[in-house]
Design a protein around this motif. Structure first.
Motif, PDB file in Angstrom:
ATOM      1  N   ILE A   5       0.853  -1.185   0.000  1.00 52.40           N
ATOM      2  CA  ILE A   5       0.000   0.000   0.000  1.00 52.40           C
ATOM      3  C   ILE A   5       0.890   1.236   0.000  1.00 52.40           C
ATOM      4  CG2 ILE A   5      -1.844   1.211   1.229  1.00 52.40           C
ATOM      5  CD1 ILE A   5      -2.238  -1.507   2.795  1.00 52.40           C
ATOM      6  N   THR A   6       0.535   2.217  -0.824  1.00 56.80           N
ATOM      7  CA  THR A   6       1.203   3.516  -0.734  1.00 56.80           C
ATOM      8  C   THR A   6       0.197   4.503  -0.146  1.00 56.80           C
ATOM      9  OG1 THR A   6       0.638   4.098  -3.019  1.00 56.80           O
ATOM     10  CG2 THR A   6       2.791   3.095  -2.645  1.00 56.80           C
ATOM     11  N   ILE A   7       0.724   5.372   0.720  1.00 55.03           N
ATOM     12  CA  ILE A   7      -0.130   6.277   1.493  1.00 55.03           C
ATOM     13  C   ILE A   7       0.468   7.676   1.454  1.00 55.03           C
ATOM     14  CG2 ILE A   7      -1.198   6.639   3.761  1.00 55.03           C
ATOM     15  CD1 ILE A   7      -0.066   3.617   4.204  1.00 55.03           C
ATOM     16  N   ASN A   8      -0.386   8.664   1.280  1.00 60.24           N
ATOM     17  CA  ASN A   8       0.112  10.038   1.259  1.00 60.24           C
ATOM     18  C   ASN A   8       0.285  10.562   2.687  1.00 60.24           C
ATOM     19  OD1 ASN A   8      -2.384  11.009   2.214  1.00 60.24           O
ATOM     20  ND2 ASN A   8      -3.100  11.596   0.190  1.00 60.24           N
ATOM     21  N   GLU A  48      -0.110   5.222  15.096  1.00 58.54           N
ATOM     22  CA  GLU A  48       1.174   5.371  15.785  1.00 58.54           C
ATOM     23  C   GLU A  48       2.311   4.748  14.974  1.00 58.54           C
ATOM     24  OE1 GLU A  48       0.399   3.650  19.620  1.00 58.54           O
ATOM     25  OE2 GLU A  48      -0.954   5.295  20.178  1.00 58.54           O
ATOM     26  N   VAL A  49       2.059   3.598  14.399  1.00 59.08           N
ATOM     27  CA  VAL A  49       3.085   2.953  13.577  1.00 59.08           C
ATOM     28  C   VAL A  49       3.356   3.806  12.334  1.00 59.08           C
ATOM     29  CG1 VAL A  49       3.638   0.912  12.201  1.00 59.08           C
ATOM     30  CG2 VAL A  49       2.580   0.641  14.443  1.00 59.08           C
ATOM     31  N   TYR A  50       2.293   4.316  11.730  1.00 53.26           N
ATOM     32  CA  TYR A  50       2.423   5.190  10.556  1.00 53.26           C
ATOM     33  C   TYR A  50       3.253   6.434  10.892  1.00 53.26           C
ATOM     34  CZ  TYR A  50       0.844   8.114   6.643  1.00 53.26           C
ATOM     35  OH  TYR A  50       0.798   8.917   5.538  1.00 53.26           O
ATOM     36  N   GLN A  51       2.984   7.047  12.058  1.00 53.81           N
ATOM     37  CA  GLN A  51       3.755   8.218  12.491  1.00 53.81           C
ATOM     38  C   GLN A  51       5.216   7.861  12.710  1.00 53.81           C
ATOM     39  OE1 GLN A  51       2.995  11.204  12.341  1.00 53.81           O
ATOM     40  NE2 GLN A  51       0.790  11.137  12.153  1.00 53.81           N
ATOM     41  N   VAL A  82       9.418   5.589   4.194  1.00 60.54           N
ATOM     42  CA  VAL A  82       9.007   6.784   3.461  1.00 60.54           C
ATOM     43  C   VAL A  82       9.582   6.720   2.048  1.00 60.54           C
ATOM     44  CG1 VAL A  82       8.797   8.240   5.500  1.00 60.54           C
ATOM     45  CG2 VAL A  82      10.975   8.146   4.288  1.00 60.54           C
ATOM     46  N   TYR A  83       8.903   7.389   1.125  1.00 61.03           N
ATOM     47  CA  TYR A  83       9.484   7.574  -0.202  1.00 61.03           C
ATOM     48  C   TYR A  83       9.503   9.066  -0.489  1.00 61.03           C
ATOM     49  CZ  TYR A  83       4.676   7.720  -2.095  1.00 61.03           C
ATOM     50  OH  TYR A  83       3.370   8.027  -2.361  1.00 61.03           O
ATOM     51  N   LYS A  84      10.548   9.476  -1.211  1.00 57.97           N
ATOM     52  CA  LYS A  84      10.807  10.904  -1.394  1.00 57.97           C
ATOM     53  C   LYS A  84      10.924  11.247  -2.877  1.00 57.97           C
ATOM     54  CE  LYS A  84      13.426  10.920   2.914  1.00 57.97           C
ATOM     55  NZ  LYS A  84      14.687  11.255   3.577  1.00 57.97           N
ATOM     56  N   VAL A  93       4.326   7.135   2.226  1.00 55.77           N
ATOM     57  CA  VAL A  93       4.838   5.928   2.856  1.00 55.77           C
ATOM     58  C   VAL A  93       4.468   4.730   1.997  1.00 55.77           C
ATOM     59  CG1 VAL A  93       4.555   4.428   4.887  1.00 55.77           C
ATOM     60  CG2 VAL A  93       4.708   6.894   5.179  1.00 55.77           C
ATOM     61  N   VAL A  94       5.386   3.791   1.918  1.00 52.88           N
ATOM     62  CA  VAL A  94       5.112   2.501   1.280  1.00 52.88           C
ATOM     63  C   VAL A  94       5.034   1.469   2.395  1.00 52.88           C
ATOM     64  CG1 VAL A  94       5.962   0.727  -0.292  1.00 52.88           C
ATOM     65  CG2 VAL A  94       6.364   3.134  -0.805  1.00 52.88           C
TER      66      VAL A  94
END
Length: 149
Positions: A5-8, A48-51, A82-84, A93-94
């Protein structure tokens, strides 16, 4: 294949693979632009994990539980980074979520086997104690018979 999953930065899903569709029971169009956290049993823990991914740049093997639209739960290990863009700005985030059902089953089996081994050891100790107690009882009965005669 593991769900990917990719997330903004706002926590909205920007893309998914077929494994994600299968594990959630929702089609790709419904998943894209939806809130990533809605697909976990513990939304706050997922946040929390995402942060943590944003703060540290990556996370690995964070346990979470994904939920299927029909209620089926799947324990996963959450790995993300993270992807940049070319300038180093974070675009999102991937996430890869590895299904650990078989690993969990094997771990549960290992725990059950240890418990059975412990119980068997305890039974062997009790059996040995009973053998000694039976010998003592037989000795006492013999002594009583001698005194009675």
């Amino acid at each position: 294949m593991d769900p990917l999953i990719t997330i903004n930065p706002e926590g909205k899903i920007t893309d998914v693979n077929e494994a994600t569709v299968n594990i959630t029971g929702l089609n790709r169009d419904r998943l894209i632009n939806s809130d990533f956290f809605n697909y976990f049993t513990e939304k706050q823990k997922a946040r929390e994990v995402y942060q943590e991914v944003y703060e540290k740049g990556s996370v690995s093997d964070s346990p979470l539980t994904l939920k299927h639209k029909d209620g089926k739960l799947t324990d996963v290990l959450f790995n993300g980074s993270v992807y940049k863009d070319d300038l180093g700005s974070v675009l999102g985030v991937v996430i890869v979520a590895r299904d650990i059902a078989e690993q969990k089953w094997a771990l549960d089996l290992r725990v059950a086997n240890k418990e059975l081994a412990f119980q068997n050891d305890e039974k062997e100790k009790r059996a040995a104690e009973l053998v000694i107690a039976n010998k003592e009882l037989a000795f006492q009965n013999d002594e009583k018979e001698k005194r009675a005669n």
